[in-house]
Scaffold this motif. Structure first.
Motif, short mmCIF file in Angstrom:
data_model
loop_
_atom_site.label_atom_id
_atom_site.label_comp_id
_atom_site.label_asym_id
_atom_site.label_seq_id
_atom_site.Cartn_x
_atom_site.Cartn_y
_atom_site.Cartn_z
N THR B 13 -14.94 -0.32 7.74
CA THR B 13 -16.07 -0.61 8.65
C THR B 13 -15.56 -0.98 10.03
OG1 THR B 13 -16.13 -2.82 7.69
CG2 THR B 13 -17.78 -1.28 6.92
N VAL B 20 -16.73 6.43 13.74
CA VAL B 20 -17.93 6.01 13.00
C VAL B 20 -18.73 7.23 12.57
CG1 VAL B 20 -20.12 4.78 13.18
CG2 VAL B 20 -18.04 3.77 14.14
N GLY B 21 -19.14 7.25 11.31
CA GLY B 21 -19.94 8.35 10.80
C GLY B 21 -19.12 9.54 10.35
N ARG B 22 -17.80 9.46 10.48
CA ARG B 22 -16.93 10.56 10.03
C ARG B 22 -16.44 10.25 8.62
NH1 ARG B 22 -17.89 14.48 13.66
NH2 ARG B 22 -17.53 13.80 15.79
N ARG B 23 -16.41 11.28 7.76
CA ARG B 23 -15.81 11.11 6.45
C ARG B 23 -14.29 11.21 6.59
NH1 ARG B 23 -17.29 15.25 2.65
NH2 ARG B 23 -16.81 13.81 0.97
#
Lengths: 95, 95, 95, 95, 95
Positions: B13, B20-23
């Motif tokens: 986190t 952010v929001g990327r796998r």
């Protein structure tokens, strides 16, 4: 650049749009006497290389230069087909 | 590019805002016969790859190209899902 | 990116001006099961990581991206603190 | 840069247009005591180096800098011919 | 960056014009406990480092950043002299 031998190819339909229509070849790095020296790479082909060919390929940022100004996400590209390797003690005609 | 197999994923986190929001997937590099060849990398996924998939991933500067003009600090990115690996002596259907 | 564990820090007063005020941490690369996999790197910290933390770090050109448009001469930068590593056979809560 | 010894050359007629007219030499990386340390590279020559010469070569993106603003796809370039290697315990006159 | 120890220097009169007047030092990469960990590099010195010093050096594209906007073809540059290495179990005063 590195010296390598083409040993196969990769098929992928789900891939980055900038790779569509590009041939992706499996290349084994070799020494100047033809011995394998490390882990295989997948290289984009810009030279119409075929299985068994001895090639030289560029890696890292330079691999993308043949496709500029396009932003092709490649880190290994074949930039030449090798005909002859000259060493002080021997000459190797690769084809 | 390199050939690899997805073996898991990473949760974080507290990370760079551009991640952010990327796998973020764990990928083991493999040879064209499916053998592991080196240390794992954490690759950004742009192809919706899943655990067990055989993929190709770009490294170094080229890994950031799929995200341009954004400045995503990635040095490994999955750029394709591999369906078939052709070698002169064998064909490997990966799925 | 690579997975690593922070094991210490470096002190240097005589250094490139763009590194002044940056924390420089010693990171050991590890596998997704926590085993060391190679030689240590000195990574710039952008995440307030501490000793013992499991982190992911970017290398090569991409390590400099978090500091753009500044020209910080770093080739390894911590870009996230890892909380959990999921593999098909196991889950590792790192903290 | 790395220290290396020129051991031969490569002939290729089918190659990237930006490599035409460039000498491509086989270089073995060596330590400061002259021992081989790794896999050979193919380096572009900008220094008129010859077989047997001890040279220093740049790799990665920096290898392309001597050719800027041209976009020469090279990842290894000879940037100097080495005359002497000084170590605390010994001096090596390479020529 | 990597941790290293300066063990000598290189003399070259025939070299890339952008390297003229630069000190070129031989650096052995070391771990945070002072053990050698790999092959030597030739690093440009920007910190007035001397033989025996423990230094940190940047590699790849970032090694050229201290010389921007000049296009110096270096892939390893000393960016700091290290005074102290702190690990959870020990502190190493390098000088």
């Amino acid at each position: 650049m590195k010296l390598g031998r083409v040993i196969g190819s990769i098929w992928s339909t789900c891939k980055n749009p900038r790779l569509v229509g590009r041939r992706m070849l499996i290349v084994t790095p070799i020494s100047s006497t033809g011995q394998p020296t490390g882990a295989e790479v997948i290289a984009l082909d810009t030279m119409d290389a075929g299985s068994g060919d001895v090639v030289m390929y560029a890696t890292a940022s330079e691999a993308a230069l043949p496709f500029k100004p396009g932003l092709t996400p490649t880190d290994a590209t074949i930039v030449g087909i090798v005909e002859r390797v000259d060493r002080s003690e021997s000459t190797w005609h690769t084809a």
